[in-house]
Scaffold this active site. Sequence first.
Site, PDB file in Angstrom:
ATOM      1  N   GLU A  50      52.179  17.388  73.441  1.00 56.45           N
ATOM      2  CA  GLU A  50      52.026  18.509  72.517  1.00 56.45           C
ATOM      3  C   GLU A  50      52.445  18.030  71.144  1.00 56.45           C
ATOM      4  O   GLU A  50      53.629  17.793  70.890  1.00 56.45           O
ATOM      5  CB  GLU A  50      52.897  19.694  72.955  1.00 56.45           C
ATOM      6  CG  GLU A  50      52.905  20.845  71.958  1.00 56.45           C
ATOM      7  CD  GLU A  50      53.986  21.882  72.255  1.00 56.45           C
ATOM      8  OE1 GLU A  50      54.399  22.583  71.300  1.00 56.45           O
ATOM      9  OE2 GLU A  50      54.415  21.988  73.419  1.00 56.45           O
ATOM     10  N   ARG A  54      54.085  21.092  62.706  1.00 50.09           N
ATOM     11  CA  ARG A  54      55.244  21.314  61.838  1.00 50.09           C
ATOM     12  C   ARG A  54      55.273  20.376  60.638  1.00 50.09           C
ATOM     13  O   ARG A  54      56.083  20.561  59.728  1.00 50.09           O
ATOM     14  CB  ARG A  54      56.538  21.156  62.642  1.00 50.09           C
ATOM     15  CG  ARG A  54      56.671  22.151  63.776  1.00 50.09           C
ATOM     16  CD  ARG A  54      57.932  21.917  64.573  1.00 50.09           C
ATOM     17  NE  ARG A  54      57.958  22.721  65.783  1.00 50.09           N
ATOM     18  CZ  ARG A  54      58.943  22.713  66.666  1.00 50.09           C
ATOM     19  NH1 ARG A  54      59.997  21.926  66.469  1.00 50.09           N
ATOM     20  NH2 ARG A  54      58.883  23.467  67.745  1.00 50.09           N
ATOM     21  N   LYS A 138      54.453  29.881  77.994  1.00 52.36           N
ATOM     22  CA  LYS A 138      55.632  29.195  77.476  1.00 52.36           C
ATOM     23  C   LYS A 138      56.776  30.201  77.355  1.00 52.36           C
ATOM     24  O   LYS A 138      56.579  31.310  76.843  1.00 52.36           O
ATOM     25  CB  LYS A 138      55.278  28.602  76.107  1.00 52.36           C
ATOM     26  CG  LYS A 138      56.427  28.019  75.302  1.00 52.36           C
ATOM     27  CD  LYS A 138      55.869  27.504  73.972  1.00 52.36           C
ATOM     28  CE  LYS A 138      56.961  27.018  73.048  1.00 52.36           C
ATOM     29  NZ  LYS A 138      56.405  26.438  71.807  1.00 52.36           N
TER      30      LYS A 138
END
Length: 217
Positions: A50, A54, A138
């Site tokens: 993943e 960011r 998640k």
Amino acid sequence: MTSVAETNHPRTAAELLAVSPVIPVVVVDDVEQAVPLAQALLRGGVGIIEITLRTAAGLAAIERVAAEVPGMVTGAGTVTSPAQVHAVQRAGAQFLVTPGSPAGLLSAALNSGMPLLAGAATLTEMMTLAEHDLGAMKFFPAQASGGVEFLKAVSGPLPHLRFCPTGGITTANAADYLALPNVGCVGGSWLTPKDAVAAGDWGRVEQLAREAAALPR
């Protein structure tokens, strides 16, 4: 010729949870680090990554790994807007991970057709995702939201849901989460330490991946 990634391409969130005990949550500062980093994880037996959005390098890193690392299931993390959903799909991402699930983002993610690990931290959020036929999701931020004890409590009223806890997961507590019947895998950043990535110490990343791949579940 069909690549390993195409052959084993997960089609649902539930299938994503089965790829590896740990999904590495990766922050890439330099796009040139992305491919050797992903290759090191793969050598260590972790076939999923993943890459978060960011940093400014995140999108290009997804594109590079998706194109150049056969066998790696490449996903986009920290997806927070419909525009990002479309961008990472164009870049070649094979799955999406969101920190939460507001209506507009959830709609765009579902419409993309990509497997989705949508973030949820409360029973209402979990039940809302389940209403959209998302049985795997998640749990974020895991430790701050009650951790292992919270997920144990959730399994009573919602035994059909499965989770990838992320946020505060470490080598010290990963096994505790993985022992829960409603946890398929965990998400963690410890496989790609910032200092190891900056130094290009891919041997260390490979070793950490090997240890993560061997975690029982």
